[in-house]
Write a protein that holds these residues in place. Structure first.
Motif, mmCIF file in Angstrom:
data_model
loop_
_atom_site.group_PDB
_atom_site.id
_atom_site.type_symbol
_atom_site.label_atom_id
_atom_site.label_comp_id
_atom_site.label_asym_id
_atom_site.label_seq_id
_atom_site.Cartn_x
_atom_site.Cartn_y
_atom_site.Cartn_z
ATOM 1 N N TYR A 1 -0.134 1.522 5.480
ATOM 2 C CA TYR A 1 -1.497 0.996 5.511
ATOM 3 C C TYR A 1 -1.489 -0.466 5.063
ATOM 4 C CZ TYR A 1 -2.809 5.950 5.576
ATOM 5 O OH TYR A 1 -2.943 7.278 5.907
ATOM 6 N N PRO A 2 -2.575 -1.190 5.320
ATOM 7 C CA PRO A 2 -2.663 -2.563 4.821
ATOM 8 C C PRO A 2 -2.679 -2.627 3.295
ATOM 9 C CG PRO A 2 -4.331 -2.150 6.506
ATOM 10 C CD PRO A 2 -3.740 -0.827 6.152
ATOM 11 N N CYS A 3 -3.193 -1.563 2.668
ATOM 12 C CA CYS A 3 -3.324 -1.502 1.206
ATOM 13 C C CYS A 3 -3.461 -0.035 0.839
ATOM 14 C CB CYS A 3 -4.554 -2.302 0.764
ATOM 15 S SG CYS A 3 -5.019 -2.085 -0.965
ATOM 16 N N CYS A 4 -3.135 0.316 -0.411
ATOM 17 C CA CYS A 4 -3.212 1.725 -0.807
ATOM 18 C C CYS A 4 -4.633 2.258 -0.763
ATOM 19 C CB CYS A 4 -2.626 1.911 -2.198
ATOM 20 S SG CYS A 4 -3.544 1.110 -3.531
ATOM 21 N N LEU A 5 -5.619 1.381 -0.842
ATOM 22 C CA LEU A 5 -7.013 1.822 -0.808
ATOM 23 C C LEU A 5 -7.382 2.477 0.519
ATOM 24 C CD1 LEU A 5 -8.511 -1.378 -2.447
ATOM 25 C CD2 LEU A 5 -8.336 0.866 -3.540
ATOM 26 N N PHE A 6 -6.681 2.099 1.583
ATOM 27 C CA PHE A 6 -7.003 2.608 2.922
ATOM 28 C C PHE A 6 -6.427 3.997 3.185
ATOM 29 C CE2 PHE A 6 -7.477 -1.951 3.391
ATOM 30 C CZ PHE A 6 -8.567 -2.085 4.226
ATOM 31 N N GLN A 7 -5.617 4.509 2.267
ATOM 32 C CA GLN A 7 -5.003 5.806 2.479
ATOM 33 C C GLN A 7 -6.082 6.881 2.611
ATOM 34 O OE1 GLN A 7 -1.175 8.126 0.554
ATOM 35 N NE2 GLN A 7 -2.684 7.244 -0.783
ATOM 36 N N GLY A 8 -5.985 7.680 3.640
ATOM 37 C CA GLY A 8 -7.017 8.671 3.916
ATOM 38 C C GLY A 8 -7.998 8.205 4.969
ATOM 39 N N TYR A 9 -7.950 6.899 5.308
ATOM 40 C CA TYR A 9 -8.759 6.341 6.393
ATOM 41 C C TYR A 9 -7.852 6.208 7.620
ATOM 42 C CZ TYR A 9 -12.398 5.097 3.000
ATOM 43 O OH TYR A 9 -13.369 5.130 2.038
ATOM 44 N N ILE B 1 3.892 -3.822 13.603
ATOM 45 C CA ILE B 1 2.583 -3.795 12.946
ATOM 46 C C ILE B 1 1.628 -4.870 13.461
ATOM 47 C CG2 ILE B 1 1.455 -4.239 10.714
ATOM 48 C CD1 ILE B 1 3.543 -2.456 9.418
ATOM 49 N N PRO B 2 2.067 -6.125 13.659
ATOM 50 C CA PRO B 2 1.125 -7.148 14.147
ATOM 51 C C PRO B 2 0.587 -6.887 15.555
ATOM 52 C CG PRO B 2 2.996 -8.183 13.083
ATOM 53 C CD PRO B 2 3.342 -6.735 13.250
ATOM 54 N N ASN B 3 1.144 -5.888 16.230
ATOM 55 C CA ASN B 3 0.662 -5.547 17.573
ATOM 56 C C ASN B 3 -0.273 -4.342 17.575
ATOM 57 O OD1 ASN B 3 2.335 -7.585 18.734
ATOM 58 N ND2 ASN B 3 4.086 -6.191 18.625
ATOM 59 N N GLU C 1 -1.347 -9.957 5.822
ATOM 60 C CA GLU C 1 -0.066 -10.553 6.198
ATOM 61 C C GLU C 1 0.974 -10.406 5.095
ATOM 62 O OE1 GLU C 1 -0.637 -14.564 7.407
ATOM 63 O OE2 GLU C 1 -1.877 -14.038 9.139
ATOM 64 N N GLY C 2 0.521 -10.413 3.841
ATOM 65 C CA GLY C 2 1.463 -10.385 2.733
ATOM 66 C C GLY C 2 1.626 -9.033 2.068
ATOM 67 N N PHE C 3 0.656 -8.117 2.290
ATOM 68 C CA PHE C 3 0.660 -6.832 1.602
ATOM 69 C C PHE C 3 0.848 -5.668 2.571
ATOM 70 C CE2 PHE C 3 -1.111 -9.447 -1.621
ATOM 71 C CZ PHE C 3 -0.947 -8.785 -2.822
ATOM 72 N N LEU C 4 1.514 -4.650 2.075
ATOM 73 C CA LEU C 4 1.616 -3.359 2.753
ATOM 74 C C LEU C 4 1.479 -2.269 1.699
ATOM 75 C CD1 LEU C 4 4.698 -3.452 5.178
ATOM 76 C CD2 LEU C 4 2.285 -3.275 5.828
ATOM 77 N N ALA C 5 1.149 -1.069 2.142
ATOM 78 C CA ALA C 5 1.203 0.101 1.265
ATOM 79 C C ALA C 5 1.855 1.234 2.030
ATOM 80 C CB ALA C 5 -0.197 0.508 0.813
ATOM 81 N N ILE C 6 2.641 2.021 1.324
ATOM 82 C CA ILE C 6 3.273 3.180 1.948
ATOM 83 C C ILE C 6 2.967 4.410 1.113
ATOM 84 C CG2 ILE C 6 5.491 2.742 0.790
ATOM 85 C CD1 ILE C 6 6.816 3.890 3.391
ATOM 86 N N GLY C 7 2.520 5.474 1.779
ATOM 87 C CA GLY C 7 2.167 6.711 1.100
ATOM 88 C C GLY C 7 3.353 7.637 0.958
ATOM 89 N N PRO C 8 3.177 8.755 0.246
ATOM 90 C CA PRO C 8 4.291 9.667 -0.026
ATOM 91 C C PRO C 8 4.899 10.312 1.207
ATOM 92 C CG PRO C 8 2.200 10.558 -0.831
ATOM 93 C CD PRO C 8 1.952 9.144 -0.466
ATOM 94 N N THR C 9 4.174 10.340 2.320
ATOM 95 C CA THR C 9 4.742 10.901 3.552
ATOM 96 C C THR C 9 5.336 9.826 4.457
ATOM 97 O OG1 THR C 9 2.617 10.743 4.722
ATOM 98 C CG2 THR C 9 3.068 12.799 3.533
ATOM 99 N N GLY C 10 5.235 8.553 4.044
ATOM 100 C CA GLY C 10 5.754 7.465 4.861
ATOM 101 C C GLY C 10 4.718 6.761 5.699
ATOM 102 N N ASP C 11 3.456 7.182 5.601
ATOM 103 C CA ASP C 11 2.391 6.491 6.338
ATOM 104 C C ASP C 11 2.185 5.095 5.763
ATOM 105 O OD1 ASP C 11 1.918 8.554 8.103
ATOM 106 O OD2 ASP C 11 0.306 9.434 6.911
ATOM 107 N N ILE D 1 6.533 5.040 8.721
ATOM 108 C CA ILE D 1 7.749 4.235 8.631
ATOM 109 C C ILE D 1 8.933 4.894 9.338
ATOM 110 C CG2 ILE D 1 8.551 5.217 6.434
ATOM 111 C CD1 ILE D 1 8.686 1.494 7.483
ATOM 112 N N HIS D 2 8.887 6.216 9.518
ATOM 113 C CA HIS D 2 9.963 6.916 10.216
ATOM 114 C C HIS D 2 9.787 6.874 11.735
ATOM 115 C CE1 HIS D 2 11.750 8.432 6.530
ATOM 116 N NE2 HIS D 2 10.545 8.813 6.124
#
Length: 362
Positions: A267-275, A291-293, A255-265, A283-284
């Motif tokens: 995730y809930p956290c940067c650790l999930f990138q690639g999953y 997101i909550p849906n 609920e409090g955290f987000l992560a965004i990758g270099p292409t704009g993807d 984001i585009h």
């Protein structure tokens, strides 16, 4: 409950000039990209409308974020001035690309700085090296002296692995010598780490022994260094787990955290990138309001329900709340599991509480 978003991990790039044996970035994460200011602006537009938090922490991360130019970070600061939200910036770097120019910029713009280093040279060089295999230690220490010369407060981030898990006193002494605040990260079994488990893997018991030794050294030092993990834990103890300052101890971290990758993807956290199954979208293409849906949000809500059920009788639940969901996924390939390091928390938390109470009674 909905999206609160008060912290965003900004993955500037997944590229790096080093080849640390435990790097958690998955091979499937996008490479050869620096996040664009257009993508950053799109995120800021969404946060301005959809985050109820007036102050938002941005954690600039990588790969190595300093592979982006100083002009890029100046562009970020210029963008932030266009919004009503207050942005608090921090950056995590391997330290090899720090220059006096970068350092002055970070000081002028009040960036919090973390430098990744695993202790003295003989420990650090076991895991943190350039792609050529050459040591990075002297370069990092020299660049830390730039920060010290400019009176910039910064701290070390050290990853706990088989390379240093039996060296609590050496690491503490190193940080004491250089007057460096310290923070520890547990090993994430993803990316390079998955390929080097024989060299790196540590058990919860080994981690517990390290942290308890470190806590005893720290608590018995009349002029102790800052140790972020211990200070946050003790702060949380004083309020009986109501305000955990570590993301892994939050009841609803998504609920409090987000992560965004270099292409704009996103995730809930940067650790999930690639999953891919834990990607909210791009984001585009989607709004933060959507997101909550998503199915991903539903899975994360489901884990909260699972933890509340299976950990309901645990005496330390209020301090850890089942731990990090990514540790569960990386170790068990299931989100509805306790953190792999559950045994660590069960051993360390009551013991530190006992040590603390004895000191209070003196």
């Amino acid at each position: 409950m909905g999206l609160k978003t008060y912290s965003v991990i900004m993955k500037v790039t997944n590229d790096c000039n080093m080849n640390c044996k435990y790097c958690f970035v998955e091979k499937s994460a996008p490479r050869n990209r620096i996040i664009s200011l257009e993508t950053v602006k799109r995120l800021f537009d969404e946060l301005e409308i959809h985050s109820p938090s007036q102050s938002i922490q941005l954690i600039w991360h990588g790969g190595e974020p300093l592979l982006a130019s100083l002009d890029f970070f100046q562009g970020v600061i210029n963008l932030q001035k266009e919004y009503k939200k207050e942005y608090v910036n921090s950056i995590q770097t391997n330290g090899t690309l720090l220059t006096e120019e970068f350092a002055r910029f970070f000081k002028e713009n009040t960036f919090e700085i973390g430098v990744s280093l695993d202790g003295p040279k003989q420990l650090n060089d076991l895991v943190r090296v350039y792609r050529s295999g050459k040591s990075s230690f002297e370069k990092v220490v020299n660049n830390m002296m730039i920060l010290k010369k400019l009176k910039i407060h910064f701290g070390l981030l050290s990853t706990l692995s088989k390379a240093n898990v039996r060296n609590a006193r050496e690491i503490y002494s190193f940080c004491k010598e250089y007057e460096l605040p310290l923070k520890f990260s547990l090993l994430y079994f993803s990316g390079n780490a998955r390929e080097n488990l024989d060299l790196l893997s540590v058990t919860p018991d080994e981690c517990a022994e390290f942290l308890l030794e470190l806590a005893k050294i720290w608590m018995n030092d009349p002029s102790p260094i800052e140790i972020d993990n211990l200070e946050k834990f003790l702060g949380n103890v004083l309020v009986h787990g109501k305000y955990p300052l570590s993301c892994s101890a939050l009841t609803n971290c998504h609920e409090g955290f987000l992560a965004i990758g270099p292409t704009g993807d996103i995730y809930p956290c940067c650790l999930f990138q690639g999953y891919e199954e834990y990607r909210y979208g791009n984001i585009h293409e989607i709004s933060l309001a959507e997101i909550p849906n998503t199915i991903v949000w539903e899975k994360l809500d489901g884990r909260v329900d699972y933890i509340n059920k299976v950990c309901s009788d645990c005496p330390i639940k209020e301090y850890c709340n089942g731990g990090c969901p990514f540790h569960a996924i990386a170790h068990y390939d299931k989100i509805n599991k306790k953190d792999y390091f559950c045994k660590l928390y069960k051993k360390v938390i009551p013991t530190i509480l006992e040590i603390l109470m004895k000191k209070i009674r003196r």
